[in-house]
Design an enzyme around this catalytic site. Structure first.
Site, PDB file in Angstrom:
ATOM      1  N   ASP A 101       0.798  -1.207  -0.104  1.00 41.76           N
ATOM      2  CA  ASP A 101       0.018  -0.067   0.053  1.00 41.76           C
ATOM      3  C   ASP A 101       0.810   1.216   0.048  1.00 41.76           C
ATOM      4  O   ASP A 101       1.994   1.079   0.687  1.00 41.76           O
ATOM      5  CB  ASP A 101      -0.916   0.003   1.211  1.00 41.76           C
ATOM      6  CG  ASP A 101      -2.019   1.086   1.271  1.00 41.76           C
ATOM      7  OD1 ASP A 101      -3.232   0.613   0.840  1.00 41.76           O
ATOM      8  OD2 ASP A 101      -1.815   2.165   1.683  1.00 41.76           O
ATOM      9  N   ILE A 102       0.537   1.948  -0.890  1.00 37.00           N
ATOM     10  CA  ILE A 102       1.436   3.409  -1.003  1.00 37.00           C
ATOM     11  C   ILE A 102       0.972   4.381   0.079  1.00 37.00           C
ATOM     12  O   ILE A 102      -0.249   4.295   0.721  1.00 37.00           O
ATOM     13  CB  ILE A 102       1.039   4.165  -2.115  1.00 37.00           C
ATOM     14  CG1 ILE A 102       1.374   3.343  -3.391  1.00 37.00           C
ATOM     15  CG2 ILE A 102       2.092   5.394  -2.279  1.00 37.00           C
ATOM     16  CD1 ILE A 102       0.694   3.863  -4.797  1.00 37.00           C
ATOM     17  N   GLU A 149      -5.016   2.191  -4.047  1.00 44.35           N
ATOM     18  CA  GLU A 149      -3.493   2.131  -3.983  1.00 44.35           C
ATOM     19  C   GLU A 149      -2.952   1.027  -3.360  1.00 44.35           C
ATOM     20  O   GLU A 149      -1.673   1.224  -2.597  1.00 44.35           O
ATOM     21  CB  GLU A 149      -2.920   3.547  -3.415  1.00 44.35           C
ATOM     22  CG  GLU A 149      -4.028   4.115  -2.372  1.00 44.35           C
ATOM     23  CD  GLU A 149      -4.284   3.587  -1.134  1.00 44.35           C
ATOM     24  OE1 GLU A 149      -5.276   2.527  -1.190  1.00 44.35           O
ATOM     25  OE2 GLU A 149      -3.672   3.720  -0.240  1.00 44.35           O
TER      26      GLU A 149
HETATM   27  N1  LIG Z   1      -5.101   9.436  -7.782  1.00 42.94           N
HETATM   28  C1  LIG Z   1      -5.732   8.416  -7.471  1.00 42.94           C
HETATM   29  N2  LIG Z   1      -6.233   8.258  -6.395  1.00 42.94           N
HETATM   30  C2  LIG Z   1      -6.850   7.155  -5.787  1.00 42.94           C
HETATM   31  C3  LIG Z   1      -7.435   6.043  -6.619  1.00 42.94           C
HETATM   32  N3  LIG Z   1      -7.927   5.106  -5.875  1.00 42.94           N
HETATM   33  C4  LIG Z   1      -8.000   5.348  -4.879  1.00 42.94           C
HETATM   34  N4  LIG Z   1      -7.145   6.756  -4.811  1.00 42.94           N
HETATM   35  C5  LIG Z   1      -7.183   7.556  -3.370  1.00 42.94           C
HETATM   36  O1  LIG Z   1      -6.406   6.899  -2.619  1.00 42.94           O
HETATM   37  C6  LIG Z   1      -6.631   7.466  -0.939  1.00 42.94           C
HETATM   38  C7  LIG Z   1      -6.267   6.265  -0.210  1.00 42.94           C
HETATM   39  O2  LIG Z   1      -6.193   6.989   0.996  1.00 42.94           O
HETATM   40  P1  LIG Z   1      -6.303   6.474   2.557  1.00 42.94           P
HETATM   41  O3  LIG Z   1      -6.814   4.973   2.518  1.00 42.94           O
HETATM   42  O4  LIG Z   1      -6.965   7.236   3.477  1.00 42.94           O
HETATM   43  O5  LIG Z   1      -4.749   5.832   3.015  1.00 42.94           O
HETATM   44  P2  LIG Z   1      -3.457   6.775   2.790  1.00 42.94           P
HETATM   45  O6  LIG Z   1      -3.892   8.210   2.534  1.00 42.94           O
HETATM   46  O7  LIG Z   1      -2.854   6.053   1.668  1.00 42.94           O
HETATM   47  O8  LIG Z   1      -2.735   6.525   4.205  1.00 42.94           O
HETATM   48  P3  LIG Z   1      -2.329   5.217   4.781  1.00 42.94           P
HETATM   49  O9  LIG Z   1      -2.709   4.119   3.811  1.00 42.94           O
HETATM   50  O10 LIG Z   1      -2.587   5.203   6.164  1.00 42.94           O
HETATM   51  O11 LIG Z   1      -0.384   5.420   4.704  1.00 42.94           O
HETATM   52  C8  LIG Z   1      -7.939   8.047  -1.373  1.00 42.94           C
HETATM   53  O12 LIG Z   1      -7.782   9.548  -1.230  1.00 42.94           O
HETATM   54  C9  LIG Z   1      -8.626   7.627  -2.534  1.00 42.94           C
HETATM   55  O13 LIG Z   1      -9.304   8.831  -3.312  1.00 42.94           O
HETATM   56  C10 LIG Z   1      -6.926   6.131  -8.237  1.00 42.94           C
HETATM   57  O14 LIG Z   1      -7.195   5.425  -8.981  1.00 42.94           O
HETATM   58  N5  LIG Z   1      -6.299   7.372  -8.436  1.00 42.94           N
END
Ligand SMILES: Nc1nc2c(ncn2[C@@H]2O[C@H](COP(=O)(O)OP(=O)(O)OP(=O)(O)O)[C@@H](O)[C@H]2O)c(=O)[nH]1
Length: 554
Positions: A431-432, A474
């Site tokens: 996970d990013i 992500e």
């Molecule tokens: N640009 C982009 N964003 C995405 C996509 N799919 C999901 N996201 C975003 O990914 C983010 C995931 O955030 P969170 O699950 O809250 O977690 P995080 O900010 O990565 O934090 P941690 O996982 O706790 O490190 C959300 O803001 C989604 O809108 C995509 O295909 N493209």
């Protein structure tokens, strides 16, 4: 394919041909004997009083009957050409048509004129028993376990734009060289690239010489009209991208192309009761870089499909106990095999029967004899189309990776296979970190670039046999067969480290990202716990996040 392997295949093919020639010689001699018998009966039917006393069943097996002779000639016409005995095959085919017409007219035995015709043609066939040279088709697919870095040449007159594209492509681990014009390429003496990207503004007059580089060509252009796209098509362009460039889309296409080149070998299952023909097809397809298994007992086809999981089934139509169309219809009853390409290979001349075979669920009907080149081209085209379709269905469009459902079911299948065959599988959730902040600060498009670059990195750093999927926005799931936890950890650490070094650009701003991963190896789980592997990987990912991110936990 290395030269020694190829010459081994050629030797095997030669042996197979010699053995076929010997059998064909015997078959033609045996047919001549049968004809003599038929001739004696024809000349003195009174000497054949015994035949009037034989049972219906015996008559059906009468080797001098028109039907029995027709079947044997039909077999020769289908197989002789395949082994390079073109002339024999043509003679047999002409005879086959005559015999089939006689059967359709209701005849059941040979008359004097048919016996004479058969005798003269069989003599000609015996004299024509000289095979023509049939080279094995070249293997055009390169295979390697881990892909090397792809080299790209970019021709862009606008220096600023060129630099921007170069930087963004470099983020995806491509080795990009920038040229300001087409003639500038003439001054380089390095090896041609894997891909050439050209700004169409360079002028089409300049472009023709680029084709001599014989590498795939991509166009970038401001023009979206018919003429501009047609010019690109005439130059065999592999892709056409409009400005402003959508880099993930371009990278997706580049990856598709590179994956095709490094695609794993096509897996083919041949079902044919004629072992010589099946062995021949197997050799020809293997020489073209494919993986082939042969099944001579159609009864076990479902078991074989389940264990071997072929991408295409090549099947004979007429087999002693079951016929091909019925087997195809039965295979289609299973959801798992409803879209498996099925190709019939048969000497069947009757168009109605060919159509009937296709209506039973087959995709194509190839008529024997078929040349090695035709067979390879046909099978390759079918497998490639089927791979494209399945990619469209199962792959995520931003990353080109397996979608959630597909990677999950691939993971479960792999875990079951590993449990049966007792080898370790490592599974990891990746996970990013703080990805929401990436979107919020740099915009959704920049976020997409980050997701696509991690996908590319995973593909580049893992093996062809590993499975990678986009599990969520992500979040990624990777399945590493034959991989211990120690080995898995090393690979994931390498990916984590590499990802943290990538730089992304958004306008004048540069930024980087990190990832967290949770992994678990099947051999570290207890017997009944294996179904919980994905849950355990997810729990490990949670620990990595809680522990400060940018780390791999198990
Ligand atoms: N640009 C982009 N964003 C995405 C996509 N799919 C999901 N996201 C975003 O990914 C983010 C995931 O955030 P969170 O699950 O809250 O977690 P995080 O900010 O990565 O934090 P941690 O996982 O706790 O490190 C959300 O803001 C989604 O809108 C995509 O295909 N493209």
């Amino acid at each position: 394919m290395v030269e020694s392997e190829r010459s081994k295949l050629e030797q095997k093919l030669e042996l197979l041909k010699q053995s076929y020639q010997h059998n064909l010689q015997e078959e033609l001699t045996s047919l001549c004997h049968v004809l003599k018998k038929a001739q004696r009966r024809e000349e003195s039917p009174e000497a054949d009083v015994v035949s009037s006393a034989v049972s219906v069943d015996d008559k059906a097996h009468d080797e001098t009957s028109l039907d029995a002779i027709y079947r044997r000639i039909h077999k020769v016409s289908g197989s002789a050409g395949t082994f390079g005995f073109e002339h024999v095959s043509q003679l047999a085919r002409a005879l086959e048509v005559t015999l089939l017409n006689a059967l359709k007219e209701g005849k059941s035995s040979l008359d004097a004129s048919l016996v004479t015709l058969l005798q003269s043609q069989l003599t000609l066939m015996q004299r024509s028993l000289v095979p023509e040279a049939q080279p094995l088709p070249q293997c055009t697919i390169e295979q390697s376990d881990i892909r090397s870095v792809a080299k790209i040449w970019l021709i862009e007159e606008d220096a600023l734009l060129g630099k921007r594209i170069l930087e963004q492509l470099a983020n995806f681990s491509y080795e990009v060289t920038l040229f300001s014009s087409v003639p500038a390429i003439a001054n380089t003496d390095s090896e041609p690239p894997d891909v050439l990207i050209v700004d169409a503004a360079a002028g089409s007059a300049y472009l023709s010489p680029l084709q001599s580089l014989s590498c795939p060509l991509f166009f970038i252009s401001e023009q979206d009209d018919f003429d501009a796209r047609m010019r690109a098509a005439q130059l065999n362009a592999y892709g056409y991208f409009l400005k402003p460039l959508n880099i993930p889309q371009l990278v997706n296409r580049l990856e598709q192309l590179l994956q095709e080149r490094h695609a794993p070998p096509a897996r083919i299952l041949i079902v044919d009761d004629d072992y010589q023909l099946a062995a021949y097809y197997q050799l020809v397809l293997e020489a073209a870089g494919m993986e082939v298994q042969v099944l001579d007992k159609p009864r076990y086809v479902i078991e074989q499909l389940t264990t071997y999981r072929p991408e295409l089934l090549l099947m004979d139509v007429h087999m002693p106990d079951y016929n091909g169309p019925d087997i195809a219809a039965m295979i289609r009853q299973y959801d798992a095999w409803s879209s498996l390409p099925i190709v019939f290979l048969s000497a069947e001349l009757d168009l109605n029967k060919q159509v009937d075979a296709l209506s039973h669920g087959a995709d194509e009907f190839l008529t024997k004899p078929i040349s090695a080149a035709q067979l390879v081209a046909s099978v390759r085209a079918r497998v490639s189309r089927s791979r494209t379709l399945s990619a469209l269905l199962n792959k995520d469009c931003l990353t080109g990776l397996l979608k959630h459902a597909s990677i999950k079911s691939a993971a479960i299948d792999e875990l079951h296979r590993a449990a049966r065959q007792h080898y370790p599988v490592t599974v990891a959730m990746i996970d990013i970190d703080h990805f929401k902040a990436v979107n919020d600060t740099h915009g959704h498009a920049a976020g997409d670039v980050v997701i696509a670059s991690l996908a590319t990195l995973l593909r580049q750093r893992l093996r062809q046999t590993d499975m990678i999927g986009r599990y969520g926005g992500e979040e990624f799931l990777v399945v590493l067969p034959h991989c211990t936890s120690e080995d898995g950890r090393k690979r994931l650490e390498n990916i984590r480290e590499y990802f943290s070094r990538l730089r992304f650009n958004q306008g004048a701003q540069e930024f980087g990202c990190t990832l967290s991963a949770g992994m678990v190896c099947s051999i570290d789980m207890t017997e009944g716990e294996q179904d919980r592997l994905l849950v355990r990987a997810d729990e490990a990912l949670y620990r990595a996040k809680r522990g400060g991110r940018n780390q791999v936990c198990q």
